[in-house]
Write an enzyme that holds these catalytic residues in place. Structure first.
Site, PDB file in Angstrom:
ATOM      1  N   TYR A 144       0.851  -1.184   0.000  1.00 18.23           N
ATOM      2  CA  TYR A 144       0.000   0.000   0.000  1.00 18.23           C
ATOM      3  C   TYR A 144       0.891   1.239   0.000  1.00 18.23           C
ATOM      4  O   TYR A 144       1.884   1.299   0.733  1.00 18.23           O
ATOM      5  CB  TYR A 144      -0.903  -0.008   1.231  1.00 18.23           C
ATOM      6  CG  TYR A 144      -2.069   0.947   1.158  1.00 18.23           C
ATOM      7  CD1 TYR A 144      -3.089   0.751   0.238  1.00 18.23           C
ATOM      8  CD2 TYR A 144      -2.156   2.040   2.012  1.00 18.23           C
ATOM      9  CE1 TYR A 144      -4.170   1.613   0.161  1.00 18.23           C
ATOM     10  CE2 TYR A 144      -3.232   2.915   1.951  1.00 18.23           C
ATOM     11  CZ  TYR A 144      -4.237   2.691   1.019  1.00 18.23           C
ATOM     12  OH  TYR A 144      -5.297   3.564   0.947  1.00 18.23           O
ATOM     13  N   VAL A 204     -18.855   0.200  -0.263  1.00 18.14           N
ATOM     14  CA  VAL A 204     -18.908   1.460  -1.003  1.00 18.14           C
ATOM     15  C   VAL A 204     -20.127   1.478  -1.912  1.00 18.14           C
ATOM     16  O   VAL A 204     -20.852   2.477  -1.996  1.00 18.14           O
ATOM     17  CB  VAL A 204     -17.619   1.675  -1.813  1.00 18.14           C
ATOM     18  CG1 VAL A 204     -17.761   2.887  -2.740  1.00 18.14           C
ATOM     19  CG2 VAL A 204     -16.424   1.869  -0.895  1.00 18.14           C
ATOM     20  N   TYR A 215     -11.563   3.210  -8.700  1.00 14.73           N
ATOM     21  CA  TYR A 215     -11.097   3.287  -7.320  1.00 14.73           C
ATOM     22  C   TYR A 215     -10.647   1.942  -6.772  1.00 14.73           C
ATOM     23  O   TYR A 215     -10.425   1.779  -5.572  1.00 14.73           O
ATOM     24  CB  TYR A 215     -12.159   3.918  -6.420  1.00 14.73           C
ATOM     25  CG  TYR A 215     -13.414   3.096  -6.197  1.00 14.73           C
ATOM     26  CD1 TYR A 215     -13.601   2.389  -5.015  1.00 14.73           C
ATOM     27  CD2 TYR A 215     -14.427   3.035  -7.147  1.00 14.73           C
ATOM     28  CE1 TYR A 215     -14.744   1.646  -4.788  1.00 14.73           C
ATOM     29  CE2 TYR A 215     -15.571   2.305  -6.936  1.00 14.73           C
ATOM     30  CZ  TYR A 215     -15.734   1.605  -5.752  1.00 14.73           C
ATOM     31  OH  TYR A 215     -16.879   0.861  -5.538  1.00 14.73           O
ATOM     32  N   MET A 223     -10.236  -5.074  -8.412  1.00 13.97           N
ATOM     33  CA  MET A 223     -10.464  -6.380  -7.797  1.00 13.97           C
ATOM     34  C   MET A 223     -10.171  -7.542  -8.741  1.00 13.97           C
ATOM     35  O   MET A 223      -9.725  -8.594  -8.312  1.00 13.97           O
ATOM     36  CB  MET A 223     -11.909  -6.463  -7.298  1.00 13.97           C
ATOM     37  CG  MET A 223     -12.137  -5.626  -6.063  1.00 13.97           C
ATOM     38  SD  MET A 223     -13.862  -5.520  -5.494  1.00 13.97           S
ATOM     39  CE  MET A 223     -14.661  -6.863  -6.256  1.00 13.97           C
ATOM     40  N   MET A 259      -8.917   7.709  -1.783  1.00  6.67           N
ATOM     41  CA  MET A 259      -9.429   8.461  -0.641  1.00  6.67           C
ATOM     42  C   MET A 259      -8.292   9.032   0.202  1.00  6.67           C
ATOM     43  O   MET A 259      -8.380  10.152   0.727  1.00  6.67           O
ATOM     44  CB  MET A 259     -10.312   7.548   0.215  1.00  6.67           C
ATOM     45  CG  MET A 259     -11.146   8.283   1.255  1.00  6.67           C
ATOM     46  SD  MET A 259     -12.530   9.171   0.533  1.00  6.67           S
ATOM     47  CE  MET A 259     -12.570  10.650   1.555  1.00  6.67           C
TER      48      MET A 259
END
Length: 384
Positions: free
Chosen positions: A62, A179, A269, A272, A296
């Site tokens: 990350y 979300v 965003y 997957m 975000m």
């Protein structure tokens, strides 16, 4: 759960000294709490969810990196709700109109920065590193603890890329995600219609019913979206498909882009499917679609307390009014049965958290996994 030894306060924290698989690198340790500075506050963490970004951060993949402390490592967790339990001298003396003022013992606060380290019981931080949020009658601590990632991501994507008007359509993938469900409910509250794409599954009828109850206008599978007849029906909608939201990537992203109206943005965003994006050039030339990315964490890094609080307060009001439901929770109690010594407590808690992470990674439940440090939360209603 915290302890005091030789005048020092200790927090029980989930830490990692090296990046790797969470089940292998996470440890429960007793972390010494820094003395309270004149401009600082001490907070007690009430609850903290488990998010994909938390796992990615522990794995080292990350972009937002935590702070590693000597002999302790980094404390895991980015999101959560805390309660103020002590104020530094200068914080307590501030006037109501001064910067960062208004904090009192008992206030609820949210972390101002990512990599806060919410998977622990106590923390001493500068007052500028937390944001006080208002309390509402119908907003539980569990709901407030999950405010800053999923509902906030949905809110910002709906607000920041195009001016949506009542009657417009938003099309989104993974509509059954946290979300996605927030997008459906926010759109309903604002008079916007939604086209919601989900993967085919055995309990599809049940899922369609759930999303429709939340306010979904249309629910389609990704297979149905590929059918020419369905795309033809979508072209006849009585309103523009003004925004696309996608966290999957791969073929479904292409199909969503085909449905968008002229000039509409497709906001990415997540990925997957771990598949690359492939768009026909014609979509750019003749439909002038825009492909944008959203993170975000980047938005938070660019905003001040007031801007964040304005968004969070609106979301809290919607939760309080019942217009935005909290997710269903899978609560992991922080408390463990009485054991002989501190090492046994740490070992028992470590095993409990590692088991929860294994279940979370395996997808054994559709509920939101959340650590409950405050034992009072275990007697609350645990689903929205």
């Amino acid at each position: 759960m915290s302890r005091q030894f030789c005048g020092k306060l200790f927090s029980k924290a989930v830490t990692f000294a090296d990046y790797g698989r969470p089940q292998e690198v996470l440890r429960v340790t007793d972390r010494a709490i820094a003395p309270l500075s004149p401009t600082g506050v001490r907070v007690r963490i009430l609850a903290a969810p488990i998010n994909p970004s938390d796992i990615n951060q522990i794995e080292g993949v990350y972009p937002a990196r935590p702070t590693f402390e000597p002999n302790v490592g980094a404390v895991a967790g980015n999101e959560g709700l805390a309660e103020v339990v002590a104020l530094g001298e200068q914080v307590a003396q501030r006037s109501p109109n001064s910067d960062g003022a208004g904090l009192q013992v008992g206030d609820w606060v949210l972390p101002f920065r990512r990599s806060f380290g919410t998977w622990q019981t106590l923390a001493s931080v500068e007052a500028s590193q937390v944001v006080k949020i208002p309390k509402f009658t119908n907003v539980s601590p569990l709901a407030a603890a999950t405010l800053t990632v999923n509902p906030s991501t949905a809110y910002r994507m709906l607000k920041d890329f195009v001016t949506l008007r009542p009657g417009d359509y938003v099309i989104q993938t993974a509509a059954n995600s946290s979300v996605g469900r927030a997008v459906i409910q926010l759109c309903k509250a604002w008079g916007i219609r939604t086209i919601n794409i989900v993967r085919d599954r055995d309990n599809l009828d049940q899922l369609v019913h759930e999303l429709t109850e939340l306010g979904a206008t249309l629910v389609l599978t990704d297979g149905q979206l590929r059918e020419a007849s369905v795309r033809a029906q979508l072209k006849e909608l009585n309103g523009p498909v003004a925004l696309g939201l996608d966290c999957c990537g791969g073929k479904v992203s292409t199909e969503v882009a085909r449905v968008l109206s002229h000039g509409a943005p497709l906001v990415l965003y997540g990925a997957m499917s771990k598949k690359p994006l492939t768009f026909p050039v014609s979509l750019f030339i003749f439909k002038d679609i825009q492909v944008r990315g959203y993170w975000m964490t980047r938005w938070y890094g660019q905003q001040d307390h007031e801007t964040r609080l304005t968004m969070w307060t609106e979301l809290l009001k919607l939760i309080d009014q019942g217009a935005l439901q909290s997710p269903s929770f899978h609560v992991i109690p922080w408390l463990v049965p009485p054991v002989a010594n501190a090492d046994d407590v740490n070992g028992s808690l470590q095993t409990k958290i590692q088991d929860a992470l294994r279940d979370y990674s395996a997808g054994f439940t559709n509920k939101k996994f959340i650590l409950a440090m405050d034992p009072k939360l275990l007697t609350e209603k645990l689903s929205g």
